[in-house]
Motif scaffolding. Sequence first.
Motif, short mmCIF file in Angstrom:
data_model
loop_
_atom_site.label_atom_id
_atom_site.label_comp_id
_atom_site.label_asym_id
_atom_site.label_seq_id
_atom_site.Cartn_x
_atom_site.Cartn_y
_atom_site.Cartn_z
N HIS A 41 0.64 -1.10 -0.04
CA HIS A 41 0.09 0.11 -0.36
C HIS A 41 0.98 0.89 -0.22
CE1 HIS A 41 0.53 -0.59 4.05
NE2 HIS A 41 0.55 0.93 3.98
N ARG A 42 2.14 1.46 -0.06
CA ARG A 42 2.78 2.55 0.28
C ARG A 42 2.73 3.32 -0.90
NH1 ARG A 42 4.51 1.60 4.63
NH2 ARG A 42 3.28 3.15 4.88
N PRO A 43 2.21 4.47 -1.05
CA PRO A 43 2.72 5.21 -2.29
C PRO A 43 3.50 4.60 -3.71
CG PRO A 43 1.73 6.94 -0.52
CD PRO A 43 2.31 5.19 -0.17
N ALA A 44 4.89 4.89 -2.97
CA ALA A 44 5.57 5.12 -4.11
C ALA A 44 5.25 3.61 -4.72
CB ALA A 44 7.03 5.06 -3.52
N ASN A 45 5.10 2.35 -4.16
CA ASN A 45 4.66 1.00 -4.49
C ASN A 45 3.68 1.73 -5.32
OD1 ASN A 45 7.08 0.17 -3.77
ND2 ASN A 45 6.19 -0.82 -2.49
N VAL A 46 2.80 2.09 -4.94
CA VAL A 46 1.42 1.29 -5.74
C VAL A 46 0.90 3.16 -6.77
CG1 VAL A 46 1.25 -0.53 -3.95
CG2 VAL A 46 0.09 2.28 -4.23
N ASP A 103 2.11 4.57 -8.90
CA ASP A 103 3.05 5.04 -10.05
C ASP A 103 2.68 3.78 -10.63
OD1 ASP A 103 3.77 6.52 -12.30
OD2 ASP A 103 5.73 5.00 -11.50
N PRO A 104 1.58 4.04 -11.83
CA PRO A 104 1.69 2.90 -12.64
C PRO A 104 2.76 2.08 -13.25
CG PRO A 104 0.91 5.02 -13.86
CD PRO A 104 1.49 5.65 -12.77
N GLU A 105 3.92 2.80 -14.01
CA GLU A 105 5.43 1.83 -13.86
C GLU A 105 6.02 1.28 -13.03
OE1 GLU A 105 7.79 0.49 -16.15
OE2 GLU A 105 5.67 1.99 -16.19
N SER A 106 5.65 2.10 -11.78
CA SER A 106 6.25 1.11 -10.40
C SER A 106 5.28 -0.67 -10.12
CB SER A 106 6.30 1.60 -8.80
OG SER A 106 6.93 3.15 -9.51
N ALA A 107 4.25 -0.20 -10.35
CA ALA A 107 3.02 -0.95 -9.34
C ALA A 107 3.08 -2.35 -10.20
CB ALA A 107 1.46 -0.23 -9.80
N ARG A 108 3.77 -1.57 -11.62
CA ARG A 108 3.37 -3.31 -12.71
C ARG A 108 4.53 -3.83 -12.53
NH1 ARG A 108 1.13 -4.06 -17.36
NH2 ARG A 108 0.48 -1.95 -16.95
N GLU A 109 6.05 -3.15 -12.15
CA GLU A 109 6.77 -3.90 -11.74
C GLU A 109 7.31 -4.56 -10.65
OE1 GLU A 109 11.71 -3.32 -10.89
OE2 GLU A 109 10.39 -1.06 -11.08
N LEU A 110 6.55 -3.68 -9.46
CA LEU A 110 6.40 -5.55 -8.48
C LEU A 110 5.44 -6.32 -8.52
CD1 LEU A 110 6.13 -4.66 -5.57
CD2 LEU A 110 4.39 -3.16 -5.62
N VAL A 111 4.01 -5.53 -9.04
CA VAL A 111 2.87 -6.79 -9.87
C VAL A 111 4.24 -7.92 -10.43
CG1 VAL A 111 0.95 -7.44 -11.33
CG2 VAL A 111 0.69 -5.85 -9.98
N ARG A 117 -5.77 -0.66 -4.69
CA ARG A 117 -6.57 -1.28 -5.41
C ARG A 117 -6.67 -1.61 -7.04
NH1 ARG A 117 -11.81 -1.59 -2.14
NH2 ARG A 117 -10.65 -2.48 -0.20
N THR A 118 -7.24 0.17 -7.13
CA THR A 118 -7.63 -0.15 -8.93
C THR A 118 -5.98 -0.57 -9.60
OG1 THR A 118 -9.11 1.44 -8.61
CG2 THR A 118 -8.58 1.53 -10.15
N ARG A 119 -5.11 0.84 -9.29
CA ARG A 119 -3.66 0.28 -9.54
C ARG A 119 -3.10 -0.44 -9.99
NH1 ARG A 119 -2.15 5.58 -9.98
NH2 ARG A 119 -3.50 5.59 -11.21
N LEU A 120 -3.32 -1.57 -8.31
CA LEU A 120 -2.65 -2.87 -9.32
C LEU A 120 -3.22 -3.66 -9.59
CD1 LEU A 120 -1.47 -3.11 -5.07
CD2 LEU A 120 0.39 -2.97 -6.98
N LEU A 165 -2.74 -7.16 -11.82
CA LEU A 165 -2.76 -8.30 -9.50
C LEU A 165 -4.02 -8.57 -9.88
CD1 LEU A 165 -0.77 -8.44 -7.43
CD2 LEU A 165 -1.82 -7.34 -6.00
N VAL A 166 -4.60 -9.87 -11.03
CA VAL A 166 -5.88 -10.49 -9.75
C VAL A 166 -5.74 -12.16 -9.80
CG1 VAL A 166 -7.04 -8.99 -12.08
CG2 VAL A 166 -5.77 -10.98 -12.57
N SER A 167 -7.08 -12.37 -9.13
CA SER A 167 -7.11 -13.60 -8.80
C SER A 167 -6.57 -14.92 -9.43
CB SER A 167 -8.33 -14.02 -8.28
OG SER A 167 -8.27 -13.24 -6.67
N GLY A 168 -5.94 -15.33 -9.52
CA GLY A 168 -6.04 -17.09 -10.21
C GLY A 168 -5.38 -18.25 -9.49
N GLU A 169 -5.07 -19.14 -10.02
CA GLU A 169 -4.85 -19.89 -9.55
C GLU A 169 -3.90 -20.06 -8.55
OE1 GLU A 169 -3.29 -24.74 -11.72
OE2 GLU A 169 -4.45 -23.42 -12.75
#
Length: 364
Positions: free
Chosen positions: A203-208, A210-218, A239-242, A247-251
């Motif tokens: 949930h840290r702003p620096a992670n979630v 920014d779309p670029e950081s979020a993608r790298e993290l995910v 929630r939205t950005r990730l 970052l969605v549910s899967g197997e």
Amino acid sequence: PLVLHVLGARPNFVKAAPVVRGLADLGVRQGIVHTGQHYDALMSDVFFADLGLPEPIANLGVGSGSHAKQTAALLVGLEEVVLKESPDLVVVYGDVNSTLAAILVCAKLGVPTAHVEAGLRSFDRGMPEEVNRVVTDALADVLFATSPDALSHLANEGVDPAKVHLVGNPMIDSLFSALPKLDPEPVRARLGLPEAYAVATLHRPANVDDPESARELVDAVLAVSRQIPVVVPLHPRGRTRLAEAGLVSGETMTIIDPLGYVDFLSLVRGAKLVVTDSGGVQEETTMLGVPCLTVRPNTERPITITHGTNRLVTPALLPAAAEKALADGAATPSGELPPLWDGAAGPRIARVIASWLKGDNLSP
Ligand code: UD1
Ligand code: UDP
């Protein structure tokens, strides 16, 4: 005398519960002011229930907004309630915007304050929490430190050591109180998780934010989920950005709403690995002996690295670090837990406050 506790966000509730109980045991008159910074049932109500916190005497309902808007609403609401209640001491917790606003309001009104969790520093002013920590400690009258490193940070900033008390960590008091109730099995079964699983919170702003950081993290967390199934009780902020970043549910990935305190810690207790950017979770995994990988460039809680199970990782290094942590288990470099993280911080803080209330440095 009257003590007011100003609480606003999820980690505040966890830190305050042992202090409120400690003061109640000493017969001190007190009340909780809930700022409403966090307001969803799963971010607020469930903590009052799980931690046995008394009903707030006021809820300011400030809600969400930009830093300026939220802080402005906090300042206005808190000034009113402090003037109305005219407390002898206001206790603030941690490093959230509610903490900052309360210390500022009280400083201007001449109302004495105490800060629980003083002196933690990431030395990263890009974190909103670091700004809140520095300002709060500059203005607090009584400072309660959770770890010895905090004492030198405060001394370096010119805080009078006579105002500072090393008391241990009330967040760990709450963990100890919850321990008998922590059973991973029912939560694991409810969520359909296998016996070996990892928990992630982000949930840290620096992670979630920014779309670029979020993608790298995910991408990194998805890589971990190919080693071990991952469950993510997701903070509303990300929630939205990730989700946009994949970052969605899967197997082997289970995305769920935030969990209540007892359910969350039950899940952590049974986990093989935790991946997080939370402050409190770094501390809780240290005490529960669960390997913790913190996806941040720094931590204001280095004691969880030297005396605990925590490691800092970049998103790029997360998958390899997870592989190593899953193979090695929890390794604590010093073999010693942080000093005074013994479940008695709340009573220590309460004793200091009670004797301070009796002192002559209070307005009559
Ligand atoms: C805040 C703290 C952070 C702490 C975190 C604990 C500040 C600056 N940050 O961050 O240090 O780690 O709490 O969880 O104080 N939202 C909801 N429901 C809620 C609360 C928030 O949906 O009950 C959403 C809103 O979209 C809101 C966003 O989360 O805009 C952020 O909430 P906010 O309180 O501003 O900061 P946090 O990210 O929660
Ligand atoms: N927590 C919880 N449910 C969750 C995630 C966290 O009860 O789904 C608890 C966690 O055990 C800890 C506190 O919330 O006690 C930490 O809050 P958070 O990570 O939001 O804030 P931070 O510590 O980073 O400020």
